[in-house]
Every structure is written in structure tokens, then in C-alpha cells.
Design an enzyme around this catalytic site. Structure first.
Site, short mmCIF file in Angstrom:
data_model
loop_
_atom_site.label_atom_id
_atom_site.label_comp_id
_atom_site.label_asym_id
_atom_site.label_seq_id
_atom_site.Cartn_x
_atom_site.Cartn_y
_atom_site.Cartn_z
N CYS A 1 11.54 -20.28 3.11
CA CYS A 1 10.41 -19.72 3.46
C CYS A 1 9.88 -18.30 2.64
O CYS A 1 10.21 -17.25 3.44
CB CYS A 1 10.03 -19.29 4.81
SG CYS A 1 10.16 -21.07 5.90
N GLY B 1 33.98 -10.17 -17.38
CA GLY B 1 32.53 -9.85 -17.88
C GLY B 1 32.29 -10.95 -19.06
O GLY B 1 31.23 -10.72 -19.70
N1 LLP Z 1 36.48 -7.96 -12.25
C1 LLP Z 1 35.82 -7.10 -11.52
C2 LLP Z 1 36.28 -5.68 -10.98
C3 LLP Z 1 34.38 -7.43 -11.17
O1 LLP Z 1 33.57 -6.57 -10.58
C4 LLP Z 1 34.06 -8.91 -11.72
C5 LLP Z 1 32.69 -9.10 -11.16
C6 LLP Z 1 35.09 -9.51 -12.30
C7 LLP Z 1 36.18 -9.12 -12.77
C8 LLP Z 1 34.67 -11.05 -12.86
O2 LLP Z 1 33.55 -10.93 -13.72
P1 LLP Z 1 33.15 -12.22 -14.49
O3 LLP Z 1 34.08 -12.45 -15.54
O4 LLP Z 1 32.62 -13.19 -13.66
O5 LLP Z 1 31.87 -11.91 -15.43
N2 LLP Z 1 26.80 -12.27 -8.95
C9 LLP Z 1 26.51 -11.96 -10.43
C10 LLP Z 1 27.66 -11.36 -11.12
C11 LLP Z 1 28.56 -10.25 -10.25
C12 LLP Z 1 29.73 -9.86 -10.78
C13 LLP Z 1 30.42 -8.90 -10.03
N3 LLP Z 1 31.71 -8.66 -10.58
C14 LLP Z 1 25.95 -13.09 -11.11
O6 LLP Z 1 25.62 -13.99 -10.53
O7 LLP Z 1 25.64 -13.06 -12.43
#
Ligand code: LLP
Length: 415
Positions: free
Chosen positions: A343, A237
């Protein structure tokens, strides 16, 4: 990620225009030096904290990228059998893998159980029962953590907030102790840790520390009930700068963790994705057509050869990605909507950007290293672009461009 040298833009010591020339556009380009330096920055911010980093495969799952993080010492956070297969193909050992996700299927659980992965992050009572049952049938024991939902606001986009009670993720923290008691009493389950992931693209340390505090309180409760907890998985996150936001302050995060964990005999796990790869990738694309506005108050469109199929974040979350023109141009700068050939009116990469453009101008859409290629699709039957990894003064294709034959193959064999 890009550095200007004279009239040219470089990624590390490679000229971006040369990459576009060699592999064509659209194409994703990643900087290995950027990825490594982000990893090292996180590790050094966590100095003195007993920690383990599990790179979140979903952010960028290219095998060469996974291998790079494995070589740096990372384990992997996966959410599917496909991601498990990728982690193994990149050289991970099962002990390096944690398995997250709300909807693990029986075949996925069985695959991971047979391998003996480090930990299942369990998200419901139903999943706990299924995990126990599958472990019993296979004659294994499953190491597990319960993903708690602490009802804490990560203050991010609603689609990527996961720690509020209205989100589908985890079990309410109030219900966790009873489930842990069940898991502790189960001869097929080994309680390893507590898991939590409150959202993505989080800008501030505070909500993450609030989640940690909730986990520490639960751990105390469990220890008092005779249930040892070896690790706290704080999820991922950590946010990045897309526009002019401040980068997530890993130093402050590290300091807060050291402070909270002083005297606690517990290890910390982390599942960062975006923080490690987001700013280290870009999408190269060329202008196909210019459609200057003909009517008052209408936007001018630059139609490029990349689309929402390659970077869906602007369409899906109204996300802002910076756009750089990589070649000098004698045109007057003007305001352009950068749109793709798909499209849909939602097919835009950026809006109202002041750029000097001509037909053929090479552009880079920045910060596309995370949730770029992995969220790409073949919509409009568009073959997916190649991925390129820059390493110092060299670069290599780490995924070839899909061909029209690739697109049709799974159907042709069914004709
Ligand atoms: N751990 C779990 C359980 C998760 O669901 C996620 C991301 C992460 C770790 C990694 O999170 P990060 O460090 O990358 O924030 N498609 C969206 C982001 C979706 C994130 C889903 N889960 C975007 O493009 O912003």
C-alpha cells in the site's frame, strides 16, 4: 544470468519456469556458476597484486552463498554481530574476518575481540577509545585499521556515496596521523592497516585509484613516524551493469593497482559485494492482475506478487532493474508499470516496460543478487520469499519461504 533455449529461459541448466513451479513465487534465484566466475575474474585481474578478498556479507548474506565464497578462498567483511554469526556459521575462521561500520556496539566489539578477528576498521576517535578499553578489560589486543574519509567523489547515487566529507563515514584523512599515533602508543591496539570505502556502484577506476593514492601518501607519513602499515583495505564499491552501463573494468583496476603498488611492501585487502553477486541473482514473480490504463496519459499497471518488500532498490534509489517475461505469451506487447501489492505508490519494481503480459505470466526482475533479499522486509506482514541456488543442472532451496507462523511467533509468545 538467463539464457534463452527455444521458448524457455534457463539459469545454468535449469529451466526458470520449473523453479517457479516447484517453489512458488515470489522467489529469489541465484546462479552459483555466475558467483564463482565473478570471483575468479576478480582474482585473475589482481594477479601479481598481494591481495586478499573479504566478501562484503551485507550484499547477500545467505549462509550457502557465504559458504560458496569461503570455498573459493574469500574472507568476510562484516558490519554487525549478526553478520559475524553468519560468517562463522558458513565456516569462516575469525582470522578471515574484518569488521567495518560506524556504530559498533560494546557487545559486538567484545564478541569479535574474544574470537580474535583479523581487523577492526575503526571509524572515529570515540570508537578507537572504546576498542582500546574493551581490549584492556578482556585482556586482548585488537588489530585495527582506521577508515579514512579522503573526500573523494565516487560519482554514484548520493545515498551510497561514503567518501565525501559530508558523509558520516571514516575520519578525515587530515586527522588520521594523530589518531594512528595514539593507536600505535596504545598497548591494547595493534596497527595493521589503513582502510577506505568511498561508495558503492562505482563505475570508474579513477576515484578508487585516487583513494589508493591518498592511502599510500598516508602510509608513507606513518612509516616515517615509525608506524608500520601492513595492509591497505580499498573497500568495495565495484559497480555492475543494471541497464546498458559498462561493467566495472576489473582488468584496468588490476593494472592500476600493479602500477601503483610496484616496489611497495604492502598487502591489499578488498571488500567487494555487489560485483560478485549482483548480476547473478533474480527475483521471480508472477502477474496477479493487469490494470490497463482507462484514461489518457495514465500508466498501465501490471500488479505482480513481488513488491518493494522484496526489492526496495527502485523505490529507494530510483534504481533500474531489467524485467524479463519468462513465458511465451500471445498478448500484444505494451508499456507496463510493474508494481507490487504493497500500500504505497512508491511500491514499484519497474516503470514503462514494453512487455507482452497476461495474468499469471512469470517474470524475472534481474540483477537482484545484491541488496535484494538482504534489504527485504515483512512490511504489510508479507512472509519473505525463499532463496534458491542453481548449481549446473540442479537447484536447491537455500532459505525456505517464511510461513505465517514465522511472522507471528515472536509476538505470540508475548501475548
Ligand atoms: N565495505 C563497506 C565498508 C561498505 O559499506 C560496503 C557497502 C561494501 C564494502 C560493499 O560495497 P559493494 O562492493 O557492494 O558496492 N543498498 C545499496 C548499497 C549499499 C552499500 C553499502 N555499503 C544498494 O542497493 O545499492
Amino acid at each position: 544470468m538467463f539464457e534463452r533455449r527455444g521458448q524457455q529461459w534457463f539459469v545454468e541448466d535449469v529451466c526458470a519456469a520449473e523453479i517457479a513451479q516447484r517453489v512458488g513465487t515470489p522467489a529469489y534465484v541465484y546462479s552459483s556458476a555466475h558467483f564463482s566466475s565473478r570471483y575468479r575474474a576478480l582474482v585473475s585481474a589482481l594477479a601479481g597484486v598481494n591481495h586478499r578478498i573479504f566478501y562484503s556479507v551485507k550484499a547477500n548474506s545467505n549462509l550457502s552463498v557465504l559458504r560458496l565464497f569461503r570455498e573459493l578462498g574469500a574472507g568476510f567483511d562484516i558490519v554487525s554481530a549478526g553478520e559475524l554469526e553468519r560468517a562463522l556459521a558458513a565456516g569462516a575462521t575469525p582470522g578471515d574476518i574484518v569488521f567495518s561500520g560506524v556504530g559498533k556496539r560494546v557487545d559486538e566489539i567484545d564478541y569479535a575481540l574474544k574470537l580474535g578477528i583479523h581487523c577492526f576498521n575503526v571509524e572515529s576517535a570515540d570508537e578507537l577509545a572504546r576498542l582500546s578499553e574493551r581490549a584492556r578489560l578482556l585482556g586482548r589486543r585488537a588489530r585495527m585499521a582506521l577508515r579514512i574519509n579522503p573526500d573523494i567523489d565516487a560519482r554514484t547515487h548520493p545515498y551510497i556515496s561514503t567518501g565525501l566529507k559530508e558523509n558520516k563515514f571514516g575520519v578525515p584523512i587530515q586527522a588520521a596521523a594523530a589518531l594512528y599515533a595514539r593507536a600505535h602508543a596504545d598497548e591494547h591496539l595493534d596497527v595493521e592497516g589503513i582502510d577506505c570505502h568511498i561508495g558503492s556502484q562505482i563505475a570508474e577506476v579513477t576515484p578508487l585509484i585516487q583513494a589508493l593514492d591518498a592511502m599510500l601518501a598516508l602510509r608513507r607519513e606513518l612509516q616515517n613516524a615509525g608506524i608500520p602499515v601492513r595492509h591497505l583495505d580499498l573497500g568495495g564499491g565495484l559497480g555492475i551493469a543494471y541497464q546498458n552501463e559498462a561493467d566495472f573494468d576489473v582488468t584496468a583496476y588490476g593494472n592500476a593497482l600493479r602500477d601503483r603498488l610496484r616496489g611497495e611492501d604492502v598487502a591489499v585487502a578488498m571488500e567487494p559485494g555487489r560485483f560478485l553477486v549482483g548480476n547473478g541473482g533474480a527475483l521471480l514473480t508472477r502477474v496477479e492482475y493487469l490494470k490497463p490504463a482507462l484514461l489518457a496519459d495514465a500508466p498501465s499497471f501490471a500488479i505482480v506478487d513481488a513488491a518493494m518488500t522484496e526489492l526496495i532498490r527502485p523505490a529507494l534509489y530510483s534504481a533500474w532493474h531489467d524485467v524479463l517475461a519468462l513465458e511465451p505469451c500471445d498478448a500484444q506487447p505494451a508499456s507496463w508499470d510493474i508494481v507490487g501489492p504493497v500500500c504505497e505508490s512508491g511500491d514499484f519494481l519497474a516503470r514503462g516496460r514494453r512487455l507482452a503480459l497476461r495474468q499469471g505470466t512469470l517474470l524475472a526482475v534481474l540483477s537482484a543478487g545484491a541488496y535484494g533479499f538482504v534489504q527485504s522486509s515483512n512490511y504489510n506482514s508479507r512472509p519473505r520469499p525463499p532463496e534458491v541456488l542453481v548449481e549446473g543442472d540442479t537447484f536447491r532451496v537455500i532459505r525456505r519461504r517464511e510461513t505465517l507462523q514465522d511472522l507471528l511467533a515472536p509476538e505470540r509468545e508475548c501475548l
